[in-house]
Design an enzyme around this catalytic site. Structure first.
Site, mmCIF file in Angstrom:
data_model
loop_
_atom_site.group_PDB
_atom_site.id
_atom_site.type_symbol
_atom_site.label_atom_id
_atom_site.label_comp_id
_atom_site.label_asym_id
_atom_site.label_seq_id
_atom_site.Cartn_x
_atom_site.Cartn_y
_atom_site.Cartn_z
ATOM 1 N N CYS A 92 112.494 67.076 77.011
ATOM 2 C CA CYS A 92 113.921 66.831 77.213
ATOM 3 C C CYS A 92 114.634 68.124 76.849
ATOM 4 O O CYS A 92 114.559 68.586 75.704
ATOM 5 C CB CYS A 92 114.413 65.673 76.344
ATOM 6 S SG CYS A 92 116.201 65.426 76.429
ATOM 7 N N ASN A 94 117.914 69.020 76.585
ATOM 8 C CA ASN A 94 118.976 68.968 75.593
ATOM 9 C C ASN A 94 118.441 68.613 74.209
ATOM 10 O O ASN A 94 118.946 69.114 73.197
ATOM 11 C CB ASN A 94 120.059 67.983 76.023
ATOM 12 C CG ASN A 94 120.983 68.568 77.066
ATOM 13 O OD1 ASN A 94 121.379 69.725 76.984
ATOM 14 N ND2 ASN A 94 121.310 67.781 78.075
ATOM 15 N N CYS A 225 121.895 66.347 81.232
ATOM 16 C CA CYS A 225 120.434 66.379 81.286
ATOM 17 C C CYS A 225 120.002 67.838 81.393
ATOM 18 O O CYS A 225 120.299 68.500 82.399
ATOM 19 C CB CYS A 225 119.906 65.576 82.466
ATOM 20 S SG CYS A 225 118.104 65.623 82.620
#
Length: 286
Positions: A92, A94, A225
């Site tokens: 991911c 972030n 995202c």
């Protein structure tokens, strides 16, 4: 009382008390996470039930995902990331930006330069001024045209890129006219994409490029995202729509910047954006 105060560790089937466990809430452009300093263990909080309870908005801390900051034999730190539905994800963007911020704050890594071990590989990171910045592993799977998806009316292009996790990118004229949840869910479950994909919609606005994302594992729209921003930036460049570095406005209004170099068929992207500690706290007493 927070539902995660008592959870069951699926691996041992023994009750585990989480009362008094310290946590941090961080945000990366509105993509928010519950973090635990798990360098000395997780206390069973990595079970599906615990992750769902912690992520639940209104009854838990509330988050798009839960992240465990751990020791690594090869890197400054290691993270394990879980979507809000309890499913693990390889990467991911972030959350990794937020990891750089928290690791530096905790003294677990040098803010000037660190490495973060993820399930998708080792990520180089640093804190530059107010924002963290991360270097992705080489991206080799990029399709400017995704043959398994037929664009609908109002969709100019559909491409695909795997930036650690799979993403579809859809170029549209107007983001506000898109039913992100309906169309995103439809594309996310495309039968020709094993395991599905996150779906990003991008449009040029008078102020620049903007994007919206439907994320698998969250199964809804998120405010930002990171891996999707990288996929979007690469495809905008390949399509000839924008030149790198490109800045994208996320749904939260925050900006992320994607730069990249190219080596033959490999892209080497860098993502810069917000990684901010919102608050820290303790899970409540029983």
């Amino acid at each position: 009382m927070l539902e995660a105060a008592v959870v069951v560790d699926d691996r041992s089937a023994r009750p585990v008390s989480a009362a008094g466990t310290r946590f941090w809430k961080l945000t990366g452009s509105g993509n928010d996470f519950v973090f635990f300093d798990a360098r000395d263990g997780t206390q069973g909080l990595d079970s599906v039930e615990a992750v769902r309870a912690l992520s639940a908005r209104g009854t838990g801390v509330g988050a798009d995902g839960v992240v465990f900051l751990e020791r690594s034999p090869t890197s400054s730190v290691r993270i394990r990331y879980f979507n809000s539905d309890g499913s693990p994800a390889e990467l991911c963007g972030n959350a990794t930006l937020c990891t750089a911020r928290l690791a530096a704050t905790l003294g677990a890594a040098d803010p000037a330069g660190m490495t973060i071990e993820t399930a998708a590989g080792v990520i180089a990171a640093r804190v530059v001024g107010a924002d963290p910045e991360i270097d992705f592993a080489p991206v080799t799977m990029v399709r400017p045209v995704e043959p398994s998806v037929s664009p609908q009316a109002g969709e100019h292009r559909v491409g695909y890129a795997n930036t650690g996790v799979p993403h579809l990118v859809v170029l549209v004229p107007d983001l506000d006219a898109i039913d992100v949840v309906r169309r995103g869910r439809e594309l996310r479950h495309s039968p020709d994409l094993p395991g599905g994909a996150n779906v990003n919609f991008v449009a040029r606005t008078p102020a620049g490029w903007a994007m919206r994302t439907y994320e698998r594992g969250v199964e809804g729209e998120t405010l930002a995202c990171g891996t999707g921003a990288v996929a979007t930036g690469l495809l905008l460049s390949i399509w000839g729509e924008a030149s790198l570095p490109v800045t994208l406005k996320t749904r939260s209004g925050r900006l992320v910047t994607i730069s990249a170099t190219r080596d033959s068929d490999s892209w080497h992207p860098t993502l810069r954006g917000e990684g901010r500690i919102v608050f820290e706290g303790l899970l409540p007493a029983l």
